[in-house]
Scaffold this motif. Structure first.
Motif, short mmCIF file in Angstrom:
data_model
loop_
_atom_site.label_atom_id
_atom_site.label_comp_id
_atom_site.label_asym_id
_atom_site.label_seq_id
_atom_site.Cartn_x
_atom_site.Cartn_y
_atom_site.Cartn_z
N UNK A 1 77.45 -22.03 -24.05
CA UNK A 1 76.65 -20.62 -23.62
C UNK A 1 76.07 -20.98 -22.32
N UNK A 2 75.73 -20.01 -21.55
CA UNK A 2 75.21 -20.27 -20.11
C UNK A 2 73.79 -20.52 -19.99
N UNK A 3 73.04 -20.35 -21.21
CA UNK A 3 71.53 -20.50 -21.35
C UNK A 3 71.55 -22.13 -21.88
N UNK A 4 72.61 -22.70 -22.30
CA UNK A 4 72.52 -23.97 -22.76
C UNK A 4 72.14 -25.19 -21.66
N UNK A 5 71.65 -26.16 -22.14
CA UNK A 5 71.27 -27.19 -21.06
C UNK A 5 72.45 -28.49 -21.21
N UNK A 6 72.70 -28.89 -20.03
CA UNK A 6 73.89 -29.99 -19.86
C UNK A 6 73.12 -30.90 -18.99
N UNK A 7 73.55 -32.56 -19.24
CA UNK A 7 73.26 -33.38 -18.25
C UNK A 7 74.08 -33.44 -17.05
N UNK A 8 73.40 -33.45 -15.99
CA UNK A 8 74.14 -33.59 -14.51
C UNK A 8 73.61 -34.84 -14.09
N UNK A 9 74.81 -35.82 -13.67
CA UNK A 9 74.56 -37.18 -13.13
C UNK A 9 74.27 -36.98 -11.58
N UNK A 10 73.17 -37.90 -11.26
CA UNK A 10 72.94 -38.01 -9.83
C UNK A 10 73.95 -39.17 -9.08
N UNK A 11 75.05 -38.63 -8.76
CA UNK A 11 76.02 -39.50 -8.06
C UNK A 11 75.80 -39.82 -6.57
N UNK A 12 75.39 -41.02 -6.15
CA UNK A 12 74.85 -41.15 -4.63
C UNK A 12 76.15 -41.37 -3.95
N UNK A 13 76.13 -40.85 -2.59
CA UNK A 13 77.03 -40.93 -1.86
C UNK A 13 76.78 -42.14 -0.95
N UNK A 14 77.12 -43.28 -0.56
CA UNK A 14 76.57 -44.23 0.31
C UNK A 14 77.70 -44.82 1.26
N UNK A 15 77.24 -45.60 2.48
CA UNK A 15 78.05 -46.10 3.29
C UNK A 15 78.28 -47.55 3.07
N UNK A 16 79.49 -48.11 3.57
CA UNK A 16 79.60 -49.59 3.30
C UNK A 16 80.52 -50.03 4.40
N UNK A 17 80.76 -51.12 4.70
CA UNK A 17 81.63 -51.97 5.58
C UNK A 17 82.53 -53.06 4.87
N UNK A 18 83.73 -52.83 5.22
CA UNK A 18 84.64 -53.74 4.45
C UNK A 18 84.57 -55.22 5.05
N UNK A 19 84.21 -56.09 4.28
CA UNK A 19 84.14 -57.54 4.67
C UNK A 19 85.58 -58.35 4.86
N UNK A 20 86.14 -58.18 3.53
CA UNK A 20 87.39 -58.59 3.43
C UNK A 20 88.40 -58.02 2.48
N UNK A 21 89.71 -58.01 2.66
CA UNK A 21 90.63 -57.45 1.74
C UNK A 21 91.65 -58.29 1.04
N UNK A 22 91.72 -58.56 -0.39
CA UNK A 22 92.51 -59.33 -0.96
C UNK A 22 93.41 -58.47 -1.77
#
Length: 124
Positions: free
Chosen positions: A60-81
């Motif tokens: 139902x549209x008035x029901x409550x659901x859980x919403x995850x807080x997904x973070x978008x972050x930046x990174x740098x590749x150090x090595x590839x294997x």
């Protein structure tokens, strides 16, 4: 726990919702009119952020659901294997190993974006 509660009517396509204890991105959201014996219903179709499984939810549209807080972050590749890449977070300088997507080739010193939720990480 990095999640909050929202009403189903507040959700929209492109946002995240918890389905079967897994964070999913909403691909399709539709509502049905209220009927003779009840309130309006919403049908949500989504895809798992980390496992790529399709899931659906009808509430139902008035029901409550859980919403995850997904973070978008930046990174740098150090090595590839092989299929694994060692990545350094650009904010905390923490290093960790992540699985590379099949359609992408990374090399050291590449800057990437990744999603993180409760210790799970995925390169986007």
């Amino acid at each position: 726990m990095a999640k909050e509660q929202k009403q189903v009517r507040e959700l929209q396509e492109g946002s995240y919702v918890m389905m079967d204890e897994s964070p999913c991105q909403i691909n399709h959201y539709s509502t049905a009119k209220p009927g003779k014996h009840g309130s309006a219903k919403a049908r949500i179709e989504g895809k798992g952020v980390f496992d790529e499984k399709k899931r659906s939810l009808s509430q139902p549209v008035d029901a409550k659901v859980w919403v995850p807080i997904v973070e978008r972050k930046g990174g740098q590749v150090v090595s590839v294997d092989g299929n694994d890449a060692q990545v350094m977070d650009l904010d905390t300088f923490e290093t960790f190993t992540m699985r590379m997507p099949e359609d992408e080739s990374l090399s050291p010193d590449d800057e990437i974006e990744y999603l993180e939720y409760e210790g799970q990480r995925k390169i986007v």
